[in-house]
Design a protein around this motif. Structure first.
Motif, PDB file in Angstrom:
ATOM      1  N   LEU A 103      76.713  45.609  13.724  1.00  0.00           N
ATOM      2  CA  LEU A 103      77.049  45.552  15.144  1.00  0.00           C
ATOM      3  C   LEU A 103      77.447  46.923  15.697  1.00  0.00           C
ATOM      4  O   LEU A 103      77.459  47.115  16.912  1.00  0.00           O
ATOM      5  N   LEU A 104      77.749  47.883  14.822  1.00  0.00           N
ATOM      6  CA  LEU A 104      78.179  49.203  15.298  1.00  0.00           C
ATOM      7  C   LEU A 104      77.119  49.924  16.137  1.00  0.00           C
ATOM      8  O   LEU A 104      77.456  50.534  17.160  1.00  0.00           O
ATOM      9  N   PRO A 105      75.835  49.906  15.751  1.00  0.00           N
ATOM     10  CA  PRO A 105      74.844  50.543  16.629  1.00  0.00           C
ATOM     11  C   PRO A 105      74.788  49.919  18.014  1.00  0.00           C
ATOM     12  O   PRO A 105      74.608  50.617  19.015  1.00  0.00           O
ATOM     13  N   LEU A 106      74.974  48.603  18.090  1.00  0.00           N
ATOM     14  CA  LEU A 106      74.945  47.924  19.381  1.00  0.00           C
ATOM     15  C   LEU A 106      76.178  48.283  20.208  1.00  0.00           C
ATOM     16  O   LEU A 106      76.090  48.503  21.420  1.00  0.00           O
ATOM     17  N   LEU A 107      77.332  48.333  19.540  1.00  0.00           N
ATOM     18  CA  LEU A 107      78.568  48.748  20.206  1.00  0.00           C
ATOM     19  C   LEU A 107      78.416  50.157  20.775  1.00  0.00           C
ATOM     20  O   LEU A 107      78.786  50.425  21.927  1.00  0.00           O
TER      21      LEU A 107
ATOM     22  N   GLU B 222      79.843  68.168  29.615  1.00  0.00           N
ATOM     23  CA  GLU B 222      81.193  68.011  29.068  1.00  0.00           C
ATOM     24  C   GLU B 222      81.818  66.690  29.520  1.00  0.00           C
ATOM     25  O   GLU B 222      82.390  65.956  28.711  1.00  0.00           O
ATOM     26  N   SER B 223      81.691  66.380  30.798  1.00  0.00           N
ATOM     27  CA  SER B 223      82.241  65.118  31.294  1.00  0.00           C
ATOM     28  C   SER B 223      81.563  63.927  30.635  1.00  0.00           C
ATOM     29  O   SER B 223      82.213  62.921  30.334  1.00  0.00           O
ATOM     30  N   LEU B 224      80.269  64.039  30.391  1.00  0.00           N
ATOM     31  CA  LEU B 224      79.531  62.943  29.774  1.00  0.00           C
ATOM     32  C   LEU B 224      79.972  62.732  28.327  1.00  0.00           C
ATOM     33  O   LEU B 224      80.186  61.590  27.893  1.00  0.00           O
ATOM     34  N   VAL B 225      80.129  63.816  27.570  1.00  0.00           N
ATOM     35  CA  VAL B 225      80.610  63.695  26.185  1.00  0.00           C
ATOM     36  C   VAL B 225      81.971  63.018  26.152  1.00  0.00           C
ATOM     37  O   VAL B 225      82.208  62.087  25.364  1.00  0.00           O
ATOM     38  N   LYS B 226      82.882  63.458  27.002  1.00  0.00           N
ATOM     39  CA  LYS B 226      84.221  62.875  27.025  1.00  0.00           C
ATOM     40  C   LYS B 226      84.178  61.387  27.351  1.00  0.00           C
ATOM     41  O   LYS B 226      84.871  60.577  26.723  1.00  0.00           O
ATOM     42  N   GLU B 227      83.347  61.006  28.330  1.00  0.00           N
ATOM     43  CA  GLU B 227      83.308  59.602  28.725  1.00  0.00           C
ATOM     44  C   GLU B 227      82.656  58.732  27.665  1.00  0.00           C
ATOM     45  O   GLU B 227      83.083  57.594  27.443  1.00  0.00           O
ATOM     46  N   VAL B 228      81.634  59.247  26.980  1.00  0.00           N
ATOM     47  CA  VAL B 228      81.050  58.487  25.869  1.00  0.00           C
ATOM     48  C   VAL B 228      82.098  58.246  24.788  1.00  0.00           C
ATOM     49  O   VAL B 228      82.235  57.133  24.269  1.00  0.00           O
ATOM     50  N   LEU B 229      82.857  59.279  24.450  1.00  0.00           N
ATOM     51  CA  LEU B 229      83.878  59.144  23.407  1.00  0.00           C
ATOM     52  C   LEU B 229      84.985  58.185  23.837  1.00  0.00           C
ATOM     53  O   LEU B 229      85.475  57.391  23.032  1.00  0.00           O
ATOM     54  N   ARG B 230      85.384  58.247  25.088  1.00  0.00           N
ATOM     55  CA  ARG B 230      86.404  57.308  25.577  1.00  0.00           C
ATOM     56  C   ARG B 230      85.881  55.870  25.537  1.00  0.00           C
ATOM     57  O   ARG B 230      86.586  54.952  25.102  1.00  0.00           O
ATOM     58  N   ALA B 231      84.655  55.663  26.023  1.00  0.00           N
ATOM     59  CA  ALA B 231      84.083  54.316  26.055  1.00  0.00           C
ATOM     60  C   ALA B 231      83.899  53.777  24.640  1.00  0.00           C
ATOM     61  O   ALA B 231      84.189  52.603  24.366  1.00  0.00           O
ATOM     62  N   PHE B 232      83.451  54.626  23.731  1.00  0.00           N
ATOM     63  CA  PHE B 232      83.299  54.194  22.347  1.00  0.00           C
ATOM     64  C   PHE B 232      84.654  53.826  21.754  1.00  0.00           C
ATOM     65  O   PHE B 232      84.777  52.786  21.085  1.00  0.00           O
ATOM     66  N   ALA B 233      85.656  54.653  21.972  1.00  0.00           N
ATOM     67  CA  ALA B 233      86.977  54.395  21.390  1.00  0.00           C
ATOM     68  C   ALA B 233      87.546  53.065  21.866  1.00  0.00           C
ATOM     69  O   ALA B 233      88.132  52.311  21.080  1.00  0.00           O
ATOM     70  N   ARG B 234      87.372  52.760  23.150  1.00  0.00           N
ATOM     71  CA  ARG B 234      87.875  51.482  23.677  1.00  0.00           C
ATOM     72  C   ARG B 234      87.172  50.310  22.992  1.00  0.00           C
ATOM     73  O   ARG B 234      87.828  49.341  22.562  1.00  0.00           O
ATOM     74  N   ARG B 235      85.875  50.379  22.905  1.00  0.00           N
ATOM     75  CA  ARG B 235      85.110  49.275  22.317  1.00  0.00           C
ATOM     76  C   ARG B 235      85.320  49.189  20.807  1.00  0.00           C
ATOM     77  O   ARG B 235      85.368  48.099  20.240  1.00  0.00           O
ATOM     78  N   TYR B 236      85.452  50.332  20.151  1.00  0.00           N
ATOM     79  CA  TYR B 236      85.691  50.356  18.707  1.00  0.00           C
ATOM     80  C   TYR B 236      87.050  49.757  18.370  1.00  0.00           C
ATOM     81  O   TYR B 236      87.190  49.003  17.393  1.00  0.00           O
ATOM     82  N   ASP B 237      88.068  50.057  19.164  1.00  0.00           N
ATOM     83  CA  ASP B 237      89.396  49.499  18.947  1.00  0.00           C
ATOM     84  C   ASP B 237      89.359  47.973  19.035  1.00  0.00           C
ATOM     85  O   ASP B 237      89.941  47.276  18.186  1.00  0.00           O
ATOM     86  N   THR B 238      88.669  47.445  20.029  1.00  0.00           N
ATOM     87  CA  THR B 238      88.540  45.992  20.175  1.00  0.00           C
ATOM     88  C   THR B 238      87.805  45.391  18.984  1.00  0.00           C
ATOM     89  O   THR B 238      88.200  44.347  18.439  1.00  0.00           O
ATOM     90  N   TYR B 239      86.735  46.047  18.558  1.00  0.00           N
ATOM     91  CA  TYR B 239      85.914  45.595  17.432  1.00  0.00           C
ATOM     92  C   TYR B 239      86.720  45.554  16.136  1.00  0.00           C
ATOM     93  O   TYR B 239      86.676  44.565  15.390  1.00  0.00           O
ATOM     94  N   VAL B 240      87.476  46.592  15.856  1.00  0.00           N
ATOM     95  CA  VAL B 240      88.255  46.642  14.607  1.00  0.00           C
ATOM     96  C   VAL B 240      89.386  45.617  14.643  1.00  0.00           C
ATOM     97  O   VAL B 240      89.637  44.916  13.650  1.00  0.00           O
ATOM     98  N   LYS B 241      90.083  45.530  15.777  1.00  0.00           N
ATOM     99  CA  LYS B 241      91.167  44.549  15.881  1.00  0.00           C
ATOM    100  C   LYS B 241      90.652  43.122  15.733  1.00  0.00           C
ATOM    101  O   LYS B 241      91.370  42.245  15.230  1.00  0.00           O
ATOM    102  N   ALA B 242      89.407  42.883  16.146  1.00  0.00           N
ATOM    103  CA  ALA B 242      88.802  41.556  16.001  1.00  0.00           C
ATOM    104  C   ALA B 242      88.136  41.388  14.643  1.00  0.00           C
ATOM    105  O   ALA B 242      87.463  40.369  14.412  1.00  0.00           O
ATOM    106  N   GLN B 243      88.316  42.380  13.755  1.00  0.00           N
ATOM    107  CA  GLN B 243      87.725  42.366  12.415  1.00  0.00           C
ATOM    108  C   GLN B 243      86.205  42.206  12.476  1.00  0.00           C
ATOM    109  O   GLN B 243      85.591  41.541  11.650  1.00  0.00           O
ATOM    110  N   GLY B 244      85.607  42.844  13.478  1.00  0.00           N
ATOM    111  CA  GLY B 244      84.158  42.856  13.585  1.00  0.00           C
ATOM    112  C   GLY B 244      83.550  41.566  14.110  1.00  0.00           C
ATOM    113  O   GLY B 244      82.345  41.347  13.956  1.00  0.00           O
ATOM    114  N   ALA B 245      84.332  40.727  14.734  1.00  0.00           N
ATOM    115  CA  ALA B 245      83.812  39.454  15.249  1.00  0.00           C
ATOM    116  C   ALA B 245      82.700  39.709  16.267  1.00  0.00           C
ATOM    117  O   ALA B 245      82.815  40.619  17.094  1.00  0.00           O
TER     118      ALA B 245
END
Length: 250
Positions: free
Chosen positions: A79-83, A161-184
């Motif tokens: 699911l990580l590539p989709l995230l 630069e703004s695009l790199v930062k926003e991709v990293l922020r968006a990924f971090a938000r979604r990754y945090d949810t994914y890990v806390k949900a144990q990959g559900a």
């Protein structure tokens, strides 16, 4: 710009490299913790999915790789590539101001033209290296393929630069949810399915060493697989392959 984000520890920028994924993989093999980002102005041997080359003139695109070590069950790792693709589309829409969508699993499209792609590679010690390539200010004569595009060509904003930062922020938000949900699956797939252009499209799936299959992409299942109903009514789920969107006749 990322100082308040707990995921990202080190963000490095290099003028050029062979491959940011190779650079991060080497550090991962040495035991580096997650949260490393390597951004390159130019790659000599960038790679995309299915071992394809990713070509981009210097300083014309977003090219970076990150290291994560998700504490989830192995079955959730596909699911990580989709995230990641979902996070990229979110950032492209917000910062690049271009309406993009995804072709399964994670090609970033504007219409039927490819803006960028994601390459996810696992290492032997549980680390995952995620690479991203996006065409930003690339001109038409610099594109590697006729069906490619860039933010500049699509009339979008080209602040890398703004695009790199926003991709990293968006990924971090979604990754945090994914890990806390144990990959559900529900932590990733509802948002992904909303922006996946492949669902309900007629497609041809090419796999190495196999015959191509043409049919209707009816779903992305809870494992992240693409479910295709062929012309005989049989359904198969694909974990990998080159998917071509078949254009309607007439």
């Amino acid at each position: 710009g990322l100082a308040g984000d707990p995921l990202w520890r080190v963000v490095g920028v290099v003028a050029y490299t062979t491959s940011t994924n190779a650079d991060v993989s080497a550090v991962a093999a040495a035991g580096a913790a997650e949260g490393l980002v390597v951004v390159a102005e130019h790659q000599r041997s960038g790679r995309g999915r299915l071992d394809r080359r990713w070509e981009s003139p210097p300083r014309s695109g977003v090219l970076f790789s990150v290291l994560v070590r998700p504490a989830v069950r192995p079955a959730a790792l596909p699911l990580l590539p989709l995230l990641t693709g979902t996070a990229v589309v979110e950032a492209v829409r917000a910062v690049g101001r271009v309406e993009s969508r995804l072709k399964w699993p994670n090609d970033v499209l504007v219409g039927d033209r490819k803006l960028g792609g994601v390459l996810v590679e696992r290492t032997g010690d549980g680390a995952v290296v995620i690479g991203l390539g996006l065409n930003v200010s690339t001109r038409s004569d610099e594109l590697p393929a006729p069906m490619a595009t860039s933010l500049a060509i699509e009339g979008g904003r080209t602040d890398r630069e703004s695009l790199v930062k926003e991709v990293l922020r968006a990924f971090a938000r979604r990754y945090d949810t994914y890990v806390k949900a144990q990959g559900a699956p529900e932590s990733v797939l509802p948002a992904y399915r909303e922006i996946c252009e492949t669902i309900n499209r007629r497609v041809t799936v090419h796999v190495p060493g196999g015959e191509p299959v043409t049919g209707l992409a009816v779903a992305v299942d809870d494992g992240g697989l693409l479910v295709v109903r062929d012309d005989d009514g049989r359904e198969r789920a694909w974990s990998a392959g080159d998917v071509i969107h078949v254009r309607a006749e007439g």
